[in-house]
Design a protein around this motif. Structure first.
Motif, PDB file in Angstrom:
ATOM      1  N   SER A  57       0.834  -1.210   0.000  1.00  0.00           N
ATOM      2  CA  SER A  57       0.000   0.000   0.000  1.00  0.00           C
ATOM      3  C   SER A  57       0.865   1.254   0.000  1.00  0.00           C
ATOM      4  O   SER A  57       0.627   2.191  -0.763  1.00  0.00           O
ATOM      5  CB  SER A  57      -0.929   0.016   1.217  1.00  0.00           C
ATOM      6  OG  SER A  57      -1.862  -1.028   1.140  1.00  0.00           O
ATOM      7  N   GLU A  58       1.887   1.252   0.839  1.00  0.00           N
ATOM      8  CA  GLU A  58       2.783   2.408   0.922  1.00  0.00           C
ATOM      9  C   GLU A  58       3.510   2.628  -0.407  1.00  0.00           C
ATOM     10  O   GLU A  58       3.637   3.759  -0.886  1.00  0.00           O
ATOM     11  CB  GLU A  58       3.801   2.219   2.041  1.00  0.00           C
ATOM     12  CG  GLU A  58       4.716   3.411   2.214  1.00  0.00           C
ATOM     13  CD  GLU A  58       5.743   3.212   3.323  1.00  0.00           C
ATOM     14  OE1 GLU A  58       6.590   4.104   3.474  1.00  0.00           O
ATOM     15  OE2 GLU A  58       5.705   2.177   4.019  1.00  0.00           O
ATOM     16  N   LEU A  59       3.978   1.549  -1.013  1.00  0.00           N
ATOM     17  CA  LEU A  59       4.672   1.651  -2.299  1.00  0.00           C
ATOM     18  C   LEU A  59       3.774   2.269  -3.366  1.00  0.00           C
ATOM     19  O   LEU A  59       4.185   3.192  -4.080  1.00  0.00           O
ATOM     20  CB  LEU A  59       5.136   0.258  -2.746  1.00  0.00           C
ATOM     21  CG  LEU A  59       5.753   0.177  -4.138  1.00  0.00           C
ATOM     22  CD1 LEU A  59       7.108   0.869  -4.155  1.00  0.00           C
ATOM     23  CD2 LEU A  59       5.885  -1.268  -4.571  1.00  0.00           C
ATOM     24  N   LEU A  60       2.542   1.793  -3.469  1.00  0.00           N
ATOM     25  CA  LEU A  60       1.625   2.315  -4.481  1.00  0.00           C
ATOM     26  C   LEU A  60       1.207   3.755  -4.183  1.00  0.00           C
ATOM     27  O   LEU A  60       1.051   4.566  -5.100  1.00  0.00           O
ATOM     28  CB  LEU A  60       0.402   1.410  -4.609  1.00  0.00           C
ATOM     29  CG  LEU A  60       0.701   0.015  -5.163  1.00  0.00           C
ATOM     30  CD1 LEU A  60      -0.532  -0.862  -5.094  1.00  0.00           C
ATOM     31  CD2 LEU A  60       1.235   0.088  -6.570  1.00  0.00           C
ATOM     32  N   ASN A  61       1.036   4.087  -2.904  1.00  0.00           N
ATOM     33  CA  ASN A  61       0.688   5.468  -2.546  1.00  0.00           C
ATOM     34  C   ASN A  61       1.824   6.431  -2.898  1.00  0.00           C
ATOM     35  O   ASN A  61       1.599   7.495  -3.461  1.00  0.00           O
ATOM     36  CB  ASN A  61       0.352   5.570  -1.054  1.00  0.00           C
ATOM     37  CG  ASN A  61      -1.023   5.013  -0.741  1.00  0.00           C
ATOM     38  OD1 ASN A  61      -1.970   5.212  -1.487  1.00  0.00           O
ATOM     39  ND2 ASN A  61      -1.126   4.297   0.362  1.00  0.00           N
ATOM     40  N   ARG A  62       3.064   6.052  -2.562  1.00  0.00           N
ATOM     41  CA  ARG A  62       4.206   6.926  -2.849  1.00  0.00           C
ATOM     42  C   ARG A  62       4.465   7.071  -4.342  1.00  0.00           C
ATOM     43  O   ARG A  62       4.952   8.096  -4.809  1.00  0.00           O
ATOM     44  CB  ARG A  62       5.458   6.391  -2.176  1.00  0.00           C
ATOM     45  CG  ARG A  62       5.460   6.624  -0.695  1.00  0.00           C
ATOM     46  CD  ARG A  62       6.769   6.219  -0.106  1.00  0.00           C
ATOM     47  NE  ARG A  62       6.789   6.500   1.321  1.00  0.00           N
ATOM     48  CZ  ARG A  62       7.884   6.505   2.036  1.00  0.00           C
ATOM     49  NH1 ARG A  62       9.046   6.241   1.484  1.00  0.00           N
ATOM     50  NH2 ARG A  62       7.835   6.771   3.318  1.00  0.00           N
ATOM     51  N   ALA A  63       4.135   6.026  -5.109  1.00  0.00           N
ATOM     52  CA  ALA A  63       4.358   6.059  -6.558  1.00  0.00           C
ATOM     53  C   ALA A  63       3.284   6.862  -7.280  1.00  0.00           C
ATOM     54  O   ALA A  63       3.417   7.139  -8.468  1.00  0.00           O
ATOM     55  CB  ALA A  63       4.390   4.637  -7.114  1.00  0.00           C
ATOM     56  N   GLY A  64       2.226   7.246  -6.574  1.00  0.00           N
ATOM     57  CA  GLY A  64       1.139   7.988  -7.211  1.00  0.00           C
ATOM     58  C   GLY A  64       0.365   7.113  -8.188  1.00  0.00           C
ATOM     59  O   GLY A  64      -0.086   7.575  -9.235  1.00  0.00           O
ATOM     60  N   ALA A  65       0.214   5.837  -7.829  1.00  0.00           N
ATOM     61  CA  ALA A  65      -0.405   4.869  -8.731  1.00  0.00           C
ATOM     62  C   ALA A  65      -1.922   4.987  -8.820  1.00  0.00           C
ATOM     63  O   ALA A  65      -2.524   4.390  -9.693  1.00  0.00           O
ATOM     64  CB  ALA A  65      -0.039   3.457  -8.289  1.00  0.00           C
ATOM     65  N   TRP A  66      -2.538   5.737  -7.929  1.00  0.00           N
ATOM     66  CA  TRP A  66      -3.998   5.827  -7.915  1.00  0.00           C
ATOM     67  C   TRP A  66      -4.468   7.015  -8.734  1.00  0.00           C
ATOM     68  O   TRP A  66      -3.897   8.085  -8.685  1.00  0.00           O
ATOM     69  CB  TRP A  66      -4.511   5.978  -6.485  1.00  0.00           C
ATOM     70  CG  TRP A  66      -3.976   4.943  -5.547  1.00  0.00           C
ATOM     71  CD1 TRP A  66      -3.138   5.163  -4.502  1.00  0.00           C
ATOM     72  CD2 TRP A  66      -4.219   3.545  -5.575  1.00  0.00           C
ATOM     73  NE1 TRP A  66      -2.857   3.983  -3.867  1.00  0.00           N
ATOM     74  CE2 TRP A  66      -3.507   2.966  -4.505  1.00  0.00           C
ATOM     75  CE3 TRP A  66      -4.979   2.714  -6.389  1.00  0.00           C
ATOM     76  CZ2 TRP A  66      -3.541   1.614  -4.236  1.00  0.00           C
ATOM     77  CZ3 TRP A  66      -4.992   1.356  -6.119  1.00  0.00           C
ATOM     78  CH2 TRP A  66      -4.292   0.817  -5.058  1.00  0.00           C
ATOM     79  N   LYS A  67      -5.549   6.832  -9.474  1.00  0.00           N
ATOM     80  CA  LYS A  67      -6.185   7.911 -10.230  1.00  0.00           C
ATOM     81  C   LYS A  67      -7.650   7.989  -9.828  1.00  0.00           C
ATOM     82  O   LYS A  67      -8.260   6.975  -9.515  1.00  0.00           O
ATOM     83  CB  LYS A  67      -6.134   7.642 -11.739  1.00  0.00           C
ATOM     84  CG  LYS A  67      -4.770   7.772 -12.342  1.00  0.00           C
ATOM     85  CD  LYS A  67      -4.874   7.578 -13.841  1.00  0.00           C
ATOM     86  CE  LYS A  67      -3.527   7.636 -14.501  1.00  0.00           C
ATOM     87  NZ  LYS A  67      -3.624   7.381 -15.945  1.00  0.00           N
ATOM     88  N   TYR A  68      -8.184   9.195  -9.882  1.00  0.00           N
ATOM     89  CA  TYR A  68      -9.602   9.382  -9.600  1.00  0.00           C
ATOM     90  C   TYR A  68     -10.364   9.210 -10.899  1.00  0.00           C
ATOM     91  O   TYR A  68     -10.005   9.767 -11.934  1.00  0.00           O
ATOM     92  CB  TYR A  68      -9.866  10.775  -9.029  1.00  0.00           C
ATOM     93  CG  TYR A  68     -11.328  11.074  -8.866  1.00  0.00           C
ATOM     94  CD1 TYR A  68     -12.044  10.546  -7.793  1.00  0.00           C
ATOM     95  CD2 TYR A  68     -12.008  11.857  -9.789  1.00  0.00           C
ATOM     96  CE1 TYR A  68     -13.393  10.790  -7.649  1.00  0.00           C
ATOM     97  CE2 TYR A  68     -13.359  12.114  -9.647  1.00  0.00           C
ATOM     98  CZ  TYR A  68     -14.046  11.576  -8.583  1.00  0.00           C
ATOM     99  OH  TYR A  68     -15.384  11.821  -8.447  1.00  0.00           O
ATOM    100  N   ARG A  69     -11.416   8.420 -10.859  1.00  0.00           N
ATOM    101  CA  ARG A  69     -12.286   8.238 -12.014  1.00  0.00           C
ATOM    102  C   ARG A  69     -13.686   8.664 -11.598  1.00  0.00           C
ATOM    103  O   ARG A  69     -14.231   8.133 -10.636  1.00  0.00           O
ATOM    104  CB  ARG A  69     -12.287   6.780 -12.452  1.00  0.00           C
ATOM    105  CG  ARG A  69     -13.063   6.594 -13.728  1.00  0.00           C
ATOM    106  CD  ARG A  69     -12.992   5.192 -14.238  1.00  0.00           C
ATOM    107  NE  ARG A  69     -11.615   4.801 -14.446  1.00  0.00           N
ATOM    108  CZ  ARG A  69     -11.196   3.562 -14.438  1.00  0.00           C
ATOM    109  NH1 ARG A  69     -12.032   2.580 -14.239  1.00  0.00           N
ATOM    110  NH2 ARG A  69      -9.930   3.277 -14.631  1.00  0.00           N
ATOM    111  N   ALA A  70     -14.239   9.634 -12.305  1.00  0.00           N
ATOM    112  CA  ALA A  70     -15.566  10.157 -11.969  1.00  0.00           C
ATOM    113  C   ALA A  70     -16.610   9.049 -12.090  1.00  0.00           C
ATOM    114  O   ALA A  70     -16.550   8.225 -13.004  1.00  0.00           O
ATOM    115  CB  ALA A  70     -15.921  11.318 -12.881  1.00  0.00           C
TER     116      ALA A  70
END
Length: 83
Positions: A26-39
């Protein structure tokens, strides 16, 4: 738009098999900015795997994903209209 809150991965599965979550994922993906918002209400773009059949099997205690390319049906030259 990037998500500003940290997200936590609670579970993962692949082809119906539960996968243990590695510590720190979770920390790795959060720091990498792997999440995108989709409306809400927007459809997902076409999958890059649309031309493949996907099969997940467990072999010798390991999960393996087999991707098989679905060859498009070629139209016969006899049926091709030529002007």
């Amino acid at each position: 738009m990037k998500i500003k809150d940290d997200l936590t991965i609670n579970s993962m599965s692949l082809g119906g098999y539960e996968i243990p979550i590695p510590k720190g994922l979770s920390e790795l993906l959060n720091r990498a900015g792997a999440w995108k918002y989709r409306a809400p209400g927007l459809t997902q773009s076409e999958s890059p795997l649309k031309d493949y059949d996907r099969k997940v099997v467990k072999e010798n205690g390991h999960l393996r994903t087999y991707l098989t390319y679905k060859k498009p049906i070629e139209k016969s030259r006899e049926n091709k209209k030529v002007s």
